[in-house]
Every structure is written in C-alpha cells, then in structure tokens.
Design a protein around this motif. Structure first.
Motif, mmCIF file in Angstrom:
data_model
loop_
_atom_site.group_PDB
_atom_site.id
_atom_site.type_symbol
_atom_site.label_atom_id
_atom_site.label_comp_id
_atom_site.label_asym_id
_atom_site.label_seq_id
_atom_site.Cartn_x
_atom_site.Cartn_y
_atom_site.Cartn_z
ATOM 1 N N SER A 9 16.203 -8.227 -16.293
ATOM 2 C CA SER A 9 15.212 -9.304 -16.286
ATOM 3 C C SER A 9 14.641 -9.609 -14.905
ATOM 4 C CB SER A 9 15.821 -10.592 -16.860
ATOM 5 O OG SER A 9 16.939 -11.003 -16.080
ATOM 6 N N ILE A 10 15.170 -8.991 -13.848
ATOM 7 C CA ILE A 10 14.682 -9.267 -12.486
ATOM 8 C C ILE A 10 14.221 -7.967 -11.847
ATOM 9 C CG2 ILE A 10 15.256 -10.136 -10.196
ATOM 10 C CD1 ILE A 10 17.343 -11.911 -11.466
ATOM 11 N N TYR A 11 12.983 -7.970 -11.373
ATOM 12 C CA TYR A 11 12.385 -6.811 -10.704
ATOM 13 C C TYR A 11 11.906 -7.248 -9.323
ATOM 14 C CZ TYR A 11 9.149 -2.933 -9.717
ATOM 15 O OH TYR A 11 8.498 -1.872 -9.150
ATOM 16 N N THR A 12 12.228 -6.476 -8.312
ATOM 17 C CA THR A 12 11.771 -6.793 -6.958
ATOM 18 C C THR A 12 10.881 -5.671 -6.453
ATOM 19 O OG1 THR A 12 13.679 -5.735 -5.894
ATOM 20 C CG2 THR A 12 13.890 -8.081 -6.458
ATOM 21 N N TRP A 13 9.931 -6.091 -5.579
ATOM 22 C CA TRP A 13 8.997 -5.105 -4.998
ATOM 23 C C TRP A 13 8.803 -5.425 -3.525
ATOM 24 C CZ3 TRP A 13 4.132 -5.455 -2.698
ATOM 25 C CH2 TRP A 13 3.431 -4.250 -2.548
ATOM 26 N N ARG A 14 8.870 -4.405 -2.701
ATOM 27 C CA ARG A 14 8.722 -4.581 -1.260
ATOM 28 C C ARG A 14 7.565 -3.721 -0.773
ATOM 29 N NH1 ARG A 14 14.190 -4.490 -2.205
ATOM 30 N NH2 ARG A 14 15.390 -6.274 -1.420
ATOM 31 N N PRO A 15 6.620 -4.385 -0.050
ATOM 32 C CA PRO A 15 5.490 -3.599 0.470
ATOM 33 C C PRO A 15 5.969 -2.654 1.570
ATOM 34 C CG PRO A 15 5.407 -5.822 1.326
ATOM 35 C CD PRO A 15 6.507 -5.797 0.298
ATOM 36 N N SER A 16 5.335 -1.504 1.659
ATOM 37 C CA SER A 16 5.702 -0.535 2.689
ATOM 38 C C SER A 16 5.247 -0.981 4.065
ATOM 39 C CB SER A 16 5.102 0.835 2.356
ATOM 40 O OG SER A 16 3.681 0.725 2.191
ATOM 41 N N GLU A 17 4.233 -1.827 4.143
ATOM 42 C CA GLU A 17 3.768 -2.401 5.399
ATOM 43 C C GLU A 17 3.787 -3.924 5.299
ATOM 44 O OE1 GLU A 17 -0.047 -0.872 6.361
ATOM 45 O OE2 GLU A 17 0.640 1.202 6.618
ATOM 46 N N SER A 18 3.955 -4.587 6.434
ATOM 47 C CA SER A 18 4.020 -6.052 6.421
ATOM 48 C C SER A 18 2.710 -6.639 5.898
ATOM 49 C CB SER A 18 4.291 -6.589 7.833
ATOM 50 O OG SER A 18 5.528 -6.124 8.314
ATOM 51 N N LEU A 19 2.825 -7.715 5.161
ATOM 52 C CA LEU A 19 1.630 -8.399 4.691
ATOM 53 C C LEU A 19 0.902 -9.025 5.874
ATOM 54 C CD1 LEU A 19 3.024 -10.179 1.490
ATOM 55 C CD2 LEU A 19 1.881 -7.950 1.664
ATOM 56 N N LEU A 20 -0.390 -9.129 5.762
ATOM 57 C CA LEU A 20 -1.200 -9.696 6.828
ATOM 58 C C LEU A 20 -1.083 -11.223 6.811
ATOM 59 C CD1 LEU A 20 -4.450 -7.561 6.455
ATOM 60 C CD2 LEU A 20 -2.595 -7.257 8.110
ATOM 61 N N PRO A 21 -1.056 -11.863 7.966
ATOM 62 C CA PRO A 21 -1.062 -13.333 7.988
ATOM 63 C C PRO A 21 -2.431 -13.864 7.562
ATOM 64 C CG PRO A 21 -1.274 -12.487 10.213
ATOM 65 C CD PRO A 21 -1.044 -11.297 9.326
ATOM 66 N N SER A 22 -2.449 -15.124 7.203
ATOM 67 C CA SER A 22 -3.701 -15.826 6.879
ATOM 68 C C SER A 22 -4.484 -15.109 5.781
ATOM 69 C CB SER A 22 -4.578 -15.963 8.134
ATOM 70 O OG SER A 22 -3.851 -16.504 9.194
ATOM 71 N N ALA A 27 -1.118 -10.871 -7.220
ATOM 72 C CA ALA A 27 -0.169 -9.943 -7.839
ATOM 73 C C ALA A 27 -0.382 -9.953 -9.350
ATOM 74 C CB ALA A 27 1.260 -10.327 -7.488
ATOM 75 N N THR A 28 -0.236 -8.772 -9.985
ATOM 76 C CA THR A 28 -0.482 -8.663 -11.432
ATOM 77 C C THR A 28 0.579 -7.786 -12.074
ATOM 78 O OG1 THR A 28 -2.875 -8.883 -11.123
ATOM 79 C CG2 THR A 28 -2.120 -7.942 -13.210
ATOM 80 N N ILE A 29 1.086 -8.214 -13.237
ATOM 81 C CA ILE A 29 1.921 -7.391 -14.115
ATOM 82 C C ILE A 29 1.035 -7.010 -15.302
ATOM 83 C CG2 ILE A 29 3.982 -7.300 -15.547
ATOM 84 C CD1 ILE A 29 5.227 -9.395 -13.731
ATOM 85 N N PRO A 30 0.704 -5.720 -15.429
ATOM 86 C CA PRO A 30 -0.229 -5.320 -16.493
ATOM 87 C C PRO A 30 0.366 -5.548 -17.886
ATOM 88 C CG PRO A 30 0.029 -3.602 -14.823
ATOM 89 C CD PRO A 30 1.111 -4.597 -14.604
ATOM 90 N N ALA A 31 -0.507 -5.769 -18.836
ATOM 91 C CA ALA A 31 -0.095 -5.872 -20.240
ATOM 92 C C ALA A 31 0.546 -4.560 -20.692
ATOM 93 C CB ALA A 31 -1.307 -6.198 -21.108
ATOM 94 N N GLY A 32 1.431 -4.651 -21.674
ATOM 95 C CA GLY A 32 2.077 -3.465 -22.218
ATOM 96 C C GLY A 32 3.527 -3.319 -21.811
ATOM 97 N N LEU A 33 4.042 -4.203 -20.932
ATOM 98 C CA LEU A 33 5.444 -4.137 -20.549
ATOM 99 C C LEU A 33 6.308 -4.479 -21.757
ATOM 100 C CD1 LEU A 33 7.504 -3.821 -18.199
ATOM 101 C CD2 LEU A 33 7.307 -6.290 -17.862
ATOM 102 N N VAL A 34 7.344 -3.649 -22.004
ATOM 103 C CA VAL A 34 8.198 -3.822 -23.181
ATOM 104 C C VAL A 34 9.581 -4.270 -22.724
ATOM 105 C CG1 VAL A 34 9.215 -2.691 -25.206
ATOM 106 C CG2 VAL A 34 6.928 -2.033 -24.411
ATOM 107 N N ASP A 35 10.138 -5.252 -23.424
ATOM 108 C CA ASP A 35 11.490 -5.695 -23.073
ATOM 109 C C ASP A 35 12.526 -4.917 -23.864
ATOM 110 O OD1 ASP A 35 11.686 -6.779 -25.623
ATOM 111 O OD2 ASP A 35 11.447 -8.866 -24.975
ATOM 112 N N THR A 36 13.795 -5.237 -23.685
ATOM 113 C CA THR A 36 14.886 -4.464 -24.303
ATOM 114 C C THR A 36 14.963 -4.657 -25.809
ATOM 115 O OG1 THR A 36 16.412 -6.274 -23.810
ATOM 116 C CG2 THR A 36 16.254 -4.497 -22.192
ATOM 117 N N THR A 37 14.298 -5.657 -26.318
ATOM 118 C CA THR A 37 14.320 -5.889 -27.774
ATOM 119 C C THR A 37 13.068 -5.343 -28.443
ATOM 120 O OG1 THR A 37 13.255 -8.060 -27.595
ATOM 121 C CG2 THR A 37 15.662 -7.986 -27.394
#
Length: 358
Positions: A9-22, A27-37
C-alpha cells in the motif's frame, strides 16, 4: 527517478536530480492501477506541491532600532540564492512620507545577502521604512516571495546633551550621588576623557581643584547614549561638571554646543551635609564591660547637637536572647519591658560633616 514499493500500500519515488527551489510541481498516478483484490483506479489522481519559496530570513539594521548610522549599510538575507535584478527591483528604502532613497547595491558571493548603501548618507534623526515587496524571485524557479516584508528604523540625531542629573543649579544633592548624562546619539567613548572636567570647591577647608580622570569612573549604557560618572563627592561643597565641545558621536559628528560659553553642557550643583549619625563604638550590638573599673561607653557622632542617653537593667533571660543576635528578639525588643536606671543628655558640637567620639 526511481520508485519502489515498501509494502502493498506504500510506494515511494525519488527524483534522480534535486527538485528546483521556488517551483510548483504536479504529481499524477494514472488511471488503471490495480490493487491486490482486483480493484481498479478508475481515473487519474493528481496533486501539486511547491518546493521552498524565497523568503527574507534576517535584516540589518533590525526592526525598530533607534540609532542607525547615516552611512550604515542595509542588508537583507534570504533563505536561498536570489535573482539580483528581481530583488533590487522589489527593494525600497524611503523616509516616512518621502521619496525612495538612492543608493548602490552589492551582493554576497552566494547571492543570498543583498547589501544596500545609501548615497548620499541618510538624514540624521529621521524615520525610515525599508521593504522587500512580494514577488522577489529566487535565482531558480518562477515563484517569488509570497508577501511584503517591511521594517522600520530611526537614524541617530545629531549629538547633544539632553539631560544631566544633578541638573544645573541643583542644591542639596546627596553626597553619595554621581553624575548622569543622557545624549541624543551613541557617543564615541574615547573622546570623553579629554573633554570632561570636574571642578570642586569645599568652603569649609577651604579647598578647590579638579578631579583627575583616574578618580572618575565612567559607565556607558543604552547603546552608549547614557553615561554614569562615579566619583567621590565632598559634602557641603560646590561642583561644576563640564562637557566640552570636542565630544564626538560614533558617526564622527561633533556634539552641539550649548548657547552659554560654547560647551556641550554644564552642571553646577551643591551637595548637602552628611546625614546625622550616632553610634556606640562596639564590635557589635552586644558588648561586655569590666564592672571593677570605671564604666566607659564610647559614642561616635556626626552633625548632631546633643546626645540623649538612657540606661536600662535587662533581665538575664532577655540579655542572653539578645546576645545570641536573634533577629526576631531585636525586632520585638521594647524598652518598656526593661527597668530604667538613668537618663541624661550631653551637648556636643562636632565640626560639620566630621565624626567625633566621646
């Protein structure tokens, strides 16, 4: 970037480069993700967030300061490197009700500190408003400061003496007092000794002279705008404390001279006589005398004309309690509880302000 599931139930994502300030990110989770049930995410899930925005973290001079120098540099420190042109465009310094103050800009190597030097120098004794308006941009990113940042300060007036205590012409001054001086601006301490004179006249010796600097202790307070002079005052004497025109403030301006004589300030005052006093010359409040010799009690006195003495017989129990130096016993002591033995008066005439013994 890279992502991983910590559990189902927990997903983490780390950018390969630091995010820009200011910067505002979406962020988007596309439709179609299926859970375990077998449940299906029917539509995209999106949210936005912003990285830390530019803001002012400190300023100099601080808000509300009363004695800013006319050539002091105004500094603004931010929490990240800033766009120089944008910050300078959003910065302003103006006298209350007046136009913007011209000046030159400089920056720290990291572009986090703006330095503004007023040119020409600021007016003395004026009220100023400084500000960084909302929208000042960082070096990276499209989002600026969110709100106006304003602060105020006063420049130091031209130096002058606003108060001396004792005041000029004072009489009956306590001999344990000193001299207090209030200035309108922070003073340069090193210019005091050469421009301070303290003259005295003792009519009862008679004797007159000047106090040397080594006999005068000076204490500065309140951003060097208040001066306390401590020196030994003679009772029943006359003093003249003079501050010369060569005194300078911390910004190089000479002190304003008073209308009379060209000095900065003069305090002429007379001290009163010492307080009357009378005491038994014993090592403490309880003493022992030899009953086989003539009983003699030595008395010290000053500035009184008569000694009124009373002798009482004290019960042994009361004497032992008083001899133990019990605080409450001395506080509650009542002469009416003791047996009077003798009372007498002795006329005395000690010299003024001198202690004699008898």
């Amino acid at each position: 970037g890279e992502g991983e599931w910590l559990n189902t139930s927990i997903y983490t994502w780390r950018p390969s480069e630091s995010l820009l300030p200011s910067t505002v990110y979406r962020a988007t989770i596309p439709a179609g993700l299926v859970d375990t049930t077998g449940g299906l995410l029917a539509e995209d899930y999106s949210w936005t967030f912003a990285t830390f925005l530019p803001q002012v973290t400190s300023i100099s001079p601080p808000d509300g300061l009363l004695y800013v120098g006319p050539t002091d540099v105004i500094s603004v420190t931010c929490n990240q490197p800033m766009d120089r042109a944008s910050v300078q465009e959003h910065f302003s310094l103006a006298e209350r009700g007046g136009q913007a103050v011209p000046g030159t800009f400089d920056w720290s190597d990291e572009d986090t500190v703006l330095l503004f030097t007023p040119r020409p120098a600021l007016k003395r004794g004026a009220f100023y408003i400084a500000s960084i308006e909302a929208g000042a941009l960082g070096a990276v990113g499209a989002e600026g400061t969110l709100k106006d940042y304003r602060w105020t300060f006063n420049t130091a007036p031209l130096p002058r003496v606003t108060k001396m205590t004792p005041a000029d012409g004072a009489i009956g001054v306590n001999p344990s007092a000193g001299e207090y001086v209030k200035f309108s601006a922070p003073m340069e301490r090193d210019t005091l000794n050469d421009h301070l004179t303290i003259e005295y006249y003792d009519p009862y010796r008679p004797e007159s002279g000047f106090l040397t600097p080594t006999l005068v202790y000076s204490y500065w307070h309140q951003y060097d705008t208040e001066l306390s002079l401590s020196f030994s005052l003679r009772a029943s004497s006359r003093y003249t404390v003079t501050l010369g025109p060569g005194l300078m403030d911390q910004y190089g301006a000479p002190i304003e001279a008073a209308a009379d004589g060209g000095n900065a300030a003069v305090s002429r005052f007379a001290t009163r006589e010492l307080d009357p006093s009378c005491y038994f010359a014993m090592p403490g409040r309880v003493g022992t005398l030899d009953a086989y010799t003539t009983t003699t009690a030595v008395v010290g006195f000053r500035n009184i004309s008569q000694l009124d003495l009373e002798l009482y017989r004290v019960p042994t129990r009361s004497f032992m309690l008083l001899a133990s130096d019990a605080y409450r016993a001395w506080q509650n002591m009542a002469r009416g509880a003791f047996v009077p033995v003798h009372a007498w008066s002795i006329p005395v005439s000690p010299p003024l302000n001198k202690t004699q013994v008898r």
